[in-house]
Design a protein around this motif. Sequence first.
Motif, PDB file in Angstrom:
ATOM      1  N   LEU A   1       0.846  -1.182   0.000  1.00  0.00           N
ATOM      2  CA  LEU A   1       0.000   0.000   0.000  1.00  0.00           C
ATOM      3  C   LEU A   1       0.883   1.233   0.000  1.00  0.00           C
ATOM      4  O   LEU A   1       2.013   1.183   0.489  1.00  0.00           O
ATOM      5  CB  LEU A   1      -0.908   0.050   1.239  1.00  0.00           C
ATOM      6  CG  LEU A   1      -2.117  -0.864   1.308  1.00  0.00           C
ATOM      7  CD1 LEU A   1      -2.753  -0.787   2.688  1.00  0.00           C
ATOM      8  CD2 LEU A   1      -3.141  -0.522   0.232  1.00  0.00           C
ATOM      9  N   ARG A   2       0.346   2.319  -0.524  1.00  0.00           N
ATOM     10  CA  ARG A   2       1.033   3.595  -0.419  1.00  0.00           C
ATOM     11  C   ARG A   2       0.111   4.594   0.255  1.00  0.00           C
ATOM     12  O   ARG A   2      -1.002   4.834  -0.214  1.00  0.00           O
ATOM     13  CB  ARG A   2       1.443   4.132  -1.790  1.00  0.00           C
ATOM     14  CG  ARG A   2       2.322   5.391  -1.672  1.00  0.00           C
ATOM     15  CD  ARG A   2       2.635   6.005  -3.018  1.00  0.00           C
ATOM     16  NE  ARG A   2       1.518   6.786  -3.538  1.00  0.00           N
ATOM     17  CZ  ARG A   2       1.631   7.702  -4.486  1.00  0.00           C
ATOM     18  NH1 ARG A   2       2.835   7.931  -5.029  1.00  0.00           N
ATOM     19  NH2 ARG A   2       0.581   8.354  -4.916  1.00  0.00           N
ATOM     20  N   LEU A   3       0.588   5.170   1.336  1.00  0.00           N
ATOM     21  CA  LEU A   3      -0.146   6.219   2.035  1.00  0.00           C
ATOM     22  C   LEU A   3       0.407   7.574   1.626  1.00  0.00           C
ATOM     23  O   LEU A   3       1.609   7.714   1.395  1.00  0.00           O
ATOM     24  CB  LEU A   3      -0.015   6.051   3.547  1.00  0.00           C
ATOM     25  CG  LEU A   3      -0.393   4.687   4.131  1.00  0.00           C
ATOM     26  CD1 LEU A   3      -0.269   4.711   5.652  1.00  0.00           C
ATOM     27  CD2 LEU A   3      -1.781   4.276   3.710  1.00  0.00           C
ATOM     28  N   SER A   4      -0.478   8.549   1.548  1.00  0.00           N
ATOM     29  CA  SER A   4      -0.077   9.915   1.223  1.00  0.00           C
ATOM     30  C   SER A   4      -0.515  10.853   2.335  1.00  0.00           C
ATOM     31  O   SER A   4      -1.557  10.642   2.951  1.00  0.00           O
ATOM     32  CB  SER A   4      -0.711  10.362  -0.094  1.00  0.00           C
ATOM     33  OG  SER A   4      -0.313   9.540  -1.164  1.00  0.00           O
ATOM     34  N   CYS A   5       0.273  11.888   2.538  1.00  0.00           N
ATOM     35  CA  CYS A   5      -0.038  12.908   3.545  1.00  0.00           C
ATOM     36  C   CYS A   5       0.265  14.257   2.929  1.00  0.00           C
ATOM     37  O   CYS A   5       1.425  14.533   2.600  1.00  0.00           O
ATOM     38  CB  CYS A   5       0.793  12.686   4.804  1.00  0.00           C
ATOM     39  SG  CYS A   5       0.592  13.972   6.060  1.00  0.00           S
ATOM     40  N   ALA A   6      -0.757  15.073   2.789  1.00  0.00           N
ATOM     41  CA  ALA A   6      -0.592  16.391   2.193  1.00  0.00           C
ATOM     42  C   ALA A   6      -0.799  17.457   3.264  1.00  0.00           C
ATOM     43  O   ALA A   6      -1.837  17.455   3.938  1.00  0.00           O
ATOM     44  CB  ALA A   6      -1.578  16.582   1.054  1.00  0.00           C
ATOM     45  N   ALA A   7       0.183  18.340   3.391  1.00  0.00           N
ATOM     46  CA  ALA A   7       0.080  19.457   4.326  1.00  0.00           C
ATOM     47  C   ALA A   7      -0.315  20.708   3.566  1.00  0.00           C
ATOM     48  O   ALA A   7       0.129  20.915   2.430  1.00  0.00           O
ATOM     49  CB  ALA A   7       1.415  19.679   5.028  1.00  0.00           C
ATOM     50  N   ASP A   8      -1.132  21.546   4.202  1.00  0.00           N
ATOM     51  CA  ASP A   8      -1.595  22.739   3.489  1.00  0.00           C
ATOM     52  C   ASP A   8      -0.649  23.918   3.656  1.00  0.00           C
ATOM     53  O   ASP A   8      -0.978  25.038   3.256  1.00  0.00           O
ATOM     54  CB  ASP A   8      -3.018  23.127   3.925  1.00  0.00           C
ATOM     55  CG  ASP A   8      -3.097  23.620   5.358  1.00  0.00           C
ATOM     56  OD1 ASP A   8      -4.194  24.032   5.761  1.00  0.00           O
ATOM     57  OD2 ASP A   8      -2.076  23.566   6.073  1.00  0.00           O
ATOM     58  N   GLY A   9       0.522  23.666   4.197  1.00  0.00           N
ATOM     59  CA  GLY A   9       1.531  24.697   4.335  1.00  0.00           C
ATOM     60  C   GLY A   9       2.874  24.075   4.636  1.00  0.00           C
ATOM     61  O   GLY A   9       3.008  22.854   4.741  1.00  0.00           O
ATOM     62  N   TYR A  10       3.874  24.944   4.803  1.00  0.00           N
ATOM     63  CA  TYR A  10       5.217  24.439   5.051  1.00  0.00           C
ATOM     64  C   TYR A  10       5.314  23.749   6.404  1.00  0.00           C
ATOM     65  O   TYR A  10       4.735  24.193   7.395  1.00  0.00           O
ATOM     66  CB  TYR A  10       6.221  25.592   5.022  1.00  0.00           C
ATOM     67  CG  TYR A  10       7.588  25.172   5.506  1.00  0.00           C
ATOM     68  CD1 TYR A  10       7.988  25.409   6.818  1.00  0.00           C
ATOM     69  CD2 TYR A  10       8.450  24.472   4.672  1.00  0.00           C
ATOM     70  CE1 TYR A  10       9.228  24.993   7.278  1.00  0.00           C
ATOM     71  CE2 TYR A  10       9.692  24.048   5.127  1.00  0.00           C
ATOM     72  CZ  TYR A  10      10.067  24.311   6.422  1.00  0.00           C
ATOM     73  OH  TYR A  10      11.280  23.885   6.879  1.00  0.00           O
ATOM     74  N   THR A  11       6.068  22.659   6.430  1.00  0.00           N
ATOM     75  CA  THR A  11       6.403  22.029   7.680  1.00  0.00           C
ATOM     76  C   THR A  11       7.809  21.475   7.595  1.00  0.00           C
ATOM     77  O   THR A  11       8.267  21.121   6.517  1.00  0.00           O
ATOM     78  CB  THR A  11       5.394  20.924   8.051  1.00  0.00           C
ATOM     79  OG1 THR A  11       5.718  20.397   9.343  1.00  0.00           O
ATOM     80  CG2 THR A  11       5.419  19.782   7.044  1.00  0.00           C
ATOM     81  N   ASN A  12       8.473  21.387   8.698  1.00  0.00           N
ATOM     82  CA  ASN A  12       9.846  20.908   8.748  1.00  0.00           C
ATOM     83  C   ASN A  12       9.928  19.417   8.488  1.00  0.00           C
ATOM     84  O   ASN A  12      10.750  18.963   7.689  1.00  0.00           O
ATOM     85  CB  ASN A  12      10.420  21.228  10.122  1.00  0.00           C
ATOM     86  CG  ASN A  12      11.825  20.694  10.323  1.00  0.00           C
ATOM     87  OD1 ASN A  12      12.018  19.527  10.662  1.00  0.00           O
ATOM     88  ND2 ASN A  12      12.814  21.536  10.116  1.00  0.00           N
ATOM     89  N   THR A  13       9.040  18.689   9.145  1.00  0.00           N
ATOM     90  CA  THR A  13       9.115  17.222   9.128  1.00  0.00           C
ATOM     91  C   THR A  13       7.714  16.640   9.085  1.00  0.00           C
ATOM     92  O   THR A  13       6.801  17.179   9.707  1.00  0.00           O
ATOM     93  CB  THR A  13       9.821  16.725  10.406  1.00  0.00           C
ATOM     94  OG1 THR A  13      11.154  17.249  10.443  1.00  0.00           O
ATOM     95  CG2 THR A  13       9.879  15.203  10.463  1.00  0.00           C
ATOM     96  N   ILE A  14       7.556  15.572   8.358  1.00  0.00           N
ATOM     97  CA  ILE A  14       6.326  14.769   8.405  1.00  0.00           C
ATOM     98  C   ILE A  14       6.682  13.386   8.924  1.00  0.00           C
ATOM     99  O   ILE A  14       7.640  12.767   8.454  1.00  0.00           O
ATOM    100  CB  ILE A  14       5.645  14.694   7.039  1.00  0.00           C
ATOM    101  CG1 ILE A  14       5.045  16.057   6.675  1.00  0.00           C
ATOM    102  CG2 ILE A  14       4.558  13.624   7.042  1.00  0.00           C
ATOM    103  CD1 ILE A  14       4.349  16.111   5.338  1.00  0.00           C
ATOM    104  N   GLY A  15       5.918  12.930   9.873  1.00  0.00           N
ATOM    105  CA  GLY A  15       6.111  11.601  10.425  1.00  0.00           C
ATOM    106  C   GLY A  15       4.864  10.760  10.236  1.00  0.00           C
ATOM    107  O   GLY A  15       3.756  11.277  10.148  1.00  0.00           O
ATOM    108  N   TRP A  16       5.076   9.471  10.160  1.00  0.00           N
ATOM    109  CA  TRP A  16       3.967   8.515  10.122  1.00  0.00           C
ATOM    110  C   TRP A  16       3.970   7.729  11.431  1.00  0.00           C
ATOM    111  O   TRP A  16       5.012   7.232  11.863  1.00  0.00           O
ATOM    112  CB  TRP A  16       4.099   7.564   8.942  1.00  0.00           C
ATOM    113  CG  TRP A  16       3.728   8.174   7.631  1.00  0.00           C
ATOM    114  CD1 TRP A  16       4.559   8.686   6.683  1.00  0.00           C
ATOM    115  CD2 TRP A  16       2.405   8.334   7.126  1.00  0.00           C
ATOM    116  NE1 TRP A  16       3.843   9.167   5.620  1.00  0.00           N
ATOM    117  CE2 TRP A  16       2.508   8.962   5.862  1.00  0.00           C
ATOM    118  CE3 TRP A  16       1.130   8.020   7.602  1.00  0.00           C
ATOM    119  CZ2 TRP A  16       1.410   9.263   5.076  1.00  0.00           C
ATOM    120  CZ3 TRP A  16       0.030   8.318   6.822  1.00  0.00           C
ATOM    121  CH2 TRP A  16       0.166   8.936   5.573  1.00  0.00           C
TER     122      TRP A  16
END
Length: 120
Positions: free
Chosen positions: A18-33
């Motif tokens: 599977l592939r999960l996606s995470c979209a942020a509506d602005g800048y962020t330093n880091t994305i974690g799952w």
Amino acid sequence: SVRLVESGGGSVQTGGSLRLSCAADGYTNTIGWFRQASGQEREGVAAIRLAGGDAWYADSARGRFTIARDSGKNVAYLHMRNLKPEDTAIYYCAAGPPNRMLAANEYTSWGQGTQVTVSS
């Protein structure tokens, strides 16, 4: 804080992907799952710095999961392969400026979660 939208969960059989996606509506330093199985605590799975692409993995994910990002779009992906029943959980993405990359309490924004179910 940013708003996060996850997608890509679902049901697969053991060994599937599977592939999960995470979209942020602005800048962020880091994305974690992170993931949380029924009756268990939330655990870090993988994290990536959007600038530079440095990635961190939990032992349970290393070798099977790959985290990637499109820094220009503030999007992170979690590619999961060779899935096992023990990977069944609600998967959450989170954004923040963590020092400890897999520590949930160092993230400031959370998505709504997406269910991943792996059947044997």
